[in-house]
Design an enzyme around this catalytic site. Structure first.
Site, short mmCIF file in Angstrom:
data_model
loop_
_atom_site.label_atom_id
_atom_site.label_comp_id
_atom_site.label_asym_id
_atom_site.label_seq_id
_atom_site.Cartn_x
_atom_site.Cartn_y
_atom_site.Cartn_z
N GLY A 13 6.66 2.52 0.96
CA GLY A 13 6.51 2.88 2.38
C GLY A 13 7.75 2.47 3.16
O GLY A 13 8.25 1.38 2.96
N ARG A 36 7.39 7.55 -3.49
CA ARG A 36 6.66 6.82 -4.53
C ARG A 36 6.78 7.69 -5.78
O ARG A 36 6.41 8.86 -5.76
CB ARG A 36 5.21 6.61 -4.13
N ASP A 93 6.36 -4.83 -2.97
CA ASP A 93 6.03 -5.45 -4.26
C ASP A 93 6.05 -4.45 -5.41
O ASP A 93 6.54 -4.75 -6.50
CB ASP A 93 4.67 -6.16 -4.18
N THR A 123 8.83 -4.01 3.96
CA THR A 123 7.48 -3.43 4.09
C THR A 123 6.85 -3.96 5.37
O THR A 123 6.99 -5.15 5.68
CB THR A 123 6.58 -3.75 2.88
N ASP A 172 3.86 -4.47 5.73
CA ASP A 172 2.67 -5.25 5.37
C ASP A 172 2.89 -6.76 5.31
O ASP A 172 1.93 -7.53 5.40
CB ASP A 172 2.13 -4.79 4.01
N ASP A 195 3.38 -8.56 2.81
CA ASP A 195 2.48 -9.08 1.76
C ASP A 195 3.25 -9.58 0.54
O ASP A 195 2.70 -9.68 -0.55
CB ASP A 195 1.48 -7.99 1.35
N ARG A 235 -3.49 -1.54 3.46
CA ARG A 235 -4.50 -1.12 2.48
C ARG A 235 -5.00 -2.31 1.70
O ARG A 235 -6.16 -2.41 1.36
CB ARG A 235 -3.87 -0.09 1.54
N1 LIG Z 1 4.39 -0.99 -12.72
C1 LIG Z 1 5.41 -0.25 -12.31
N2 LIG Z 1 6.33 0.22 -13.20
C2 LIG Z 1 7.36 0.97 -12.80
N3 LIG Z 1 7.56 1.33 -11.51
C3 LIG Z 1 6.70 0.92 -10.60
C4 LIG Z 1 5.58 0.11 -10.93
N4 LIG Z 1 4.88 -0.16 -9.79
C5 LIG Z 1 5.54 0.49 -8.80
N5 LIG Z 1 6.62 1.12 -9.27
C6 LIG Z 1 7.56 1.99 -8.54
O1 LIG Z 1 7.73 1.54 -7.20
C7 LIG Z 1 7.33 2.60 -6.30
C8 LIG Z 1 6.86 2.02 -5.00
O2 LIG Z 1 5.71 1.19 -5.21
P1 LIG Z 1 4.57 1.08 -4.09
O3 LIG Z 1 3.60 0.06 -4.57
O4 LIG Z 1 4.05 2.44 -3.79
O5 LIG Z 1 5.33 0.64 -2.76
P2 LIG Z 1 5.93 -0.76 -2.28
O6 LIG Z 1 7.18 -1.02 -3.02
O7 LIG Z 1 6.19 -0.51 -0.83
O8 LIG Z 1 4.88 -1.80 -2.54
C9 LIG Z 1 6.29 3.37 -7.11
O9 LIG Z 1 6.10 4.68 -6.63
C10 LIG Z 1 6.95 3.41 -8.48
O10 LIG Z 1 7.99 4.34 -8.53
O1 LIG Z 2 1.89 6.35 4.11
P1 LIG Z 2 1.00 6.15 2.93
O2 LIG Z 2 1.65 6.59 1.67
O3 LIG Z 2 -0.35 6.71 3.13
O4 LIG Z 2 0.80 4.59 2.74
C1 LIG Z 2 0.06 3.80 3.62
C2 LIG Z 2 0.28 2.36 3.26
O5 LIG Z 2 1.66 2.04 3.36
C3 LIG Z 2 1.85 0.90 4.18
O6 LIG Z 2 2.17 1.34 5.48
C4 LIG Z 2 2.98 0.05 3.65
O7 LIG Z 2 2.74 -0.33 2.33
P2 LIG Z 2 3.91 -0.47 1.26
O8 LIG Z 2 5.05 -1.14 1.95
O9 LIG Z 2 3.33 -1.30 0.14
O10 LIG Z 2 4.30 0.90 0.82
C5 LIG Z 2 0.48 0.21 4.19
O11 LIG Z 2 0.25 -0.59 5.32
C6 LIG Z 2 -0.43 1.40 4.17
O12 LIG Z 2 -1.69 1.05 3.70
MG LIG Z 3 3.27 -2.72 -1.44
#
Ligand SMILES: Nc1ncnc2c1ncn2[C@@H]1O[C@H](COP(=O)(O)OP(=O)(O)O)[C@@H](O)[C@H]1O
Ligand SMILES: O=P(O)(O)OC[C@H]1O[C@](O)(COP(=O)(O)O)[C@@H](O)[C@@H]1O
Ligand SMILES: [Mg+2]
Length: 326
Positions: free
Chosen positions: A17, A78, A109, A132, A134, A136, A178
């Site tokens: 995000g 993503r 994360d 992020t 969040d 978190d 979320r």
């Molecule tokens: N277990 C994993 N192995 C490889 N890539 C990952 C894994 N988890 C997340 N990613 C990569 O990081 C991207 C972003 O993760 P996501 O959890 O959606 O957002 P954020 O980094 O904001 O927490 C995913 O779409 C994927 O490409």
């Molecule tokens: O825009 P999307 O893909 O629906 O994602 C919504 C989620 O992304 C966030 O805005 C940010 O989360 P991440 O930084 O982990 O991607 C959350 O607060 C929310 O639940």
């Molecule tokens: Mg996240």
């Protein structure tokens, strides 16, 4: 004095995000790297662009006039494909093709988990910069974008208060998160919410309703309940309160408003410091780290800190918010 680095070419991407301040972080990475004589490749659309070779060189002007802009000029995504060994093999082919010797990943994360796996498989040095809304991520007190997001929520609460008082109504405000209640918790404290519902804790709707009714009996003119989307649906909370108390409820879902907007000064400073630190870490020859703010200082820490365990919610803040909204 300028340090001369062994690493000559690094890449930067934003993933997950988007969050306000990511642009300031990109700017810091690019300018700090160029200052030290490094070349920088900008990768578009996170790991998606890494796999598809959607990348190219960045220069000082590539990051001009972006410090105040929300979103990310590199775009974000993503990528399910990056979660597969085949997808990561394609990305590594591009590491070789473009001569990339280190990677800065600005994201959450999930993005750090992806970077960690990639490093384990291909030994490319990676540094995570927490971006992020969040907040978190374990290993840092603040992530880039959180401050802007809670200020957006607080601004919304202020506006809702005006009309809530005028009509003596109960408002439910659903905010993002979320899996994390940080936005709800901190914006709830700053906005003086009556109740804060977060995914980390179990909540009793009976208690929420009792508190509401108590408040109105002692002369409160309105009530505001903040709900993190991961705890419950705002509409559902509104319906339950209406049924249990007979009070008129109004629900506002803030949604993606919280992810946009010009970053606050705090987020710009945080992003500038963190982006620059990421480059220093790569120049120092570290292989797998994340940047964090700890005790107000910008430090390097283990990347897997970010996703090893869930960041615990600060119960003292939750309790304080409850006491102050008695
Ligand atoms: N277990 C994993 N192995 C490889 N890539 C990952 C894994 N988890 C997340 N990613 C990569 O990081 C991207 C972003 O993760 P996501 O959890 O959606 O957002 P954020 O980094 O904001 O927490 C995913 O779409 C994927 O490409
Ligand atoms: O825009 P999307 O893909 O629906 O994602 C919504 C989620 O992304 C966030 O805005 C940010 O989360 P991440 O930084 O982990 O991607 C959350 O607060 C929310 O639940
Ligand atoms: Mg996240």
């Amino acid at each position: 004095m300028k340090e001369v680095a062994a690493v000559q070419r690094i890449a930067v991407l934003t993933s997950g995000g988007d969050s306000p301040g990511m642009n300031a972080a990109i700017r810091a990475v690019v300018r700090k790297a160029i200052f030290h004589g490094l070349e920088v490749i900008g990768i578009q659309r996170g790991f998606g662009g890494f796999i598809e070779a959607d990348m190219g060189p960045m220069n000082l002007s590539s990051v001009a006039d972006i410090i105040h802009r929300g979103g990310t000029i590199l775009r974000t995504a993503r990528s399910e494909e990056f979660k597969t060994p085949e997808g990561r093999a394609k990305a590594f082919a591009n590491v070789q093709r473009f001569g990339i010797q280190g990677l800065v990943v600005i994201g959450g994360d999930g993005s750090f988990r992806g970077a960690d796996i990639f490093n384990s498989e291909y030994n490319l040095p990676v540094v995570g910069v927490p971006g992020t809304i969040d907040n978190d991520i374990t290993g840092t007190e603040y992530s880039i974008g959180f401050d802007t997001a809670i200020n957006t929520v607080v601004e919304a609460i202020n506006k809702i208060r005006d009309t809530a008082t005028s009509h003596e109504r109960t408002f439910i405000l659903e905010v993002m998160g979320r899996e994390s209640g940080y936005i709800a918790l901190m914006a709830g404290l700053a906005g003086g919410a009556e109740s804060i519902l977060i995914p980390e804790l179990r909540h009793s709707m009976d208690e929420v309703c009792e508190k509401l009714v108590r408040g109105y009996k002692r002369g409160k003119l309105h009530s505001i309940i903040i709900v993190a989307e991961g705890a419950a649906s705002g509409l559902e909370v509104g319906r339950q309160i209406r049924e249990k108390t007979g009070l008129e409820t109004k629900v506002t879902i803030l949604g993606h408003l919280q992810r946009g907007g010009t970053p606050t000064a705090f987020d710009r400073i945080l992003a500038s410091r963190m982006g620059a630190k990421a480059v220093e870490i790569l120049m120092d020859g570290c292989r797998k780290q994340m940047v964090g703010m700890v005790g107000g200082n910008i430090v390097a820490g283990p990347l897997d800190n970010a996703f090893k365990g869930k960041r615990p919610i600060e119960m003292d803040i939750f309790n304080l918010a409850n006491i102050l909204s008695i």
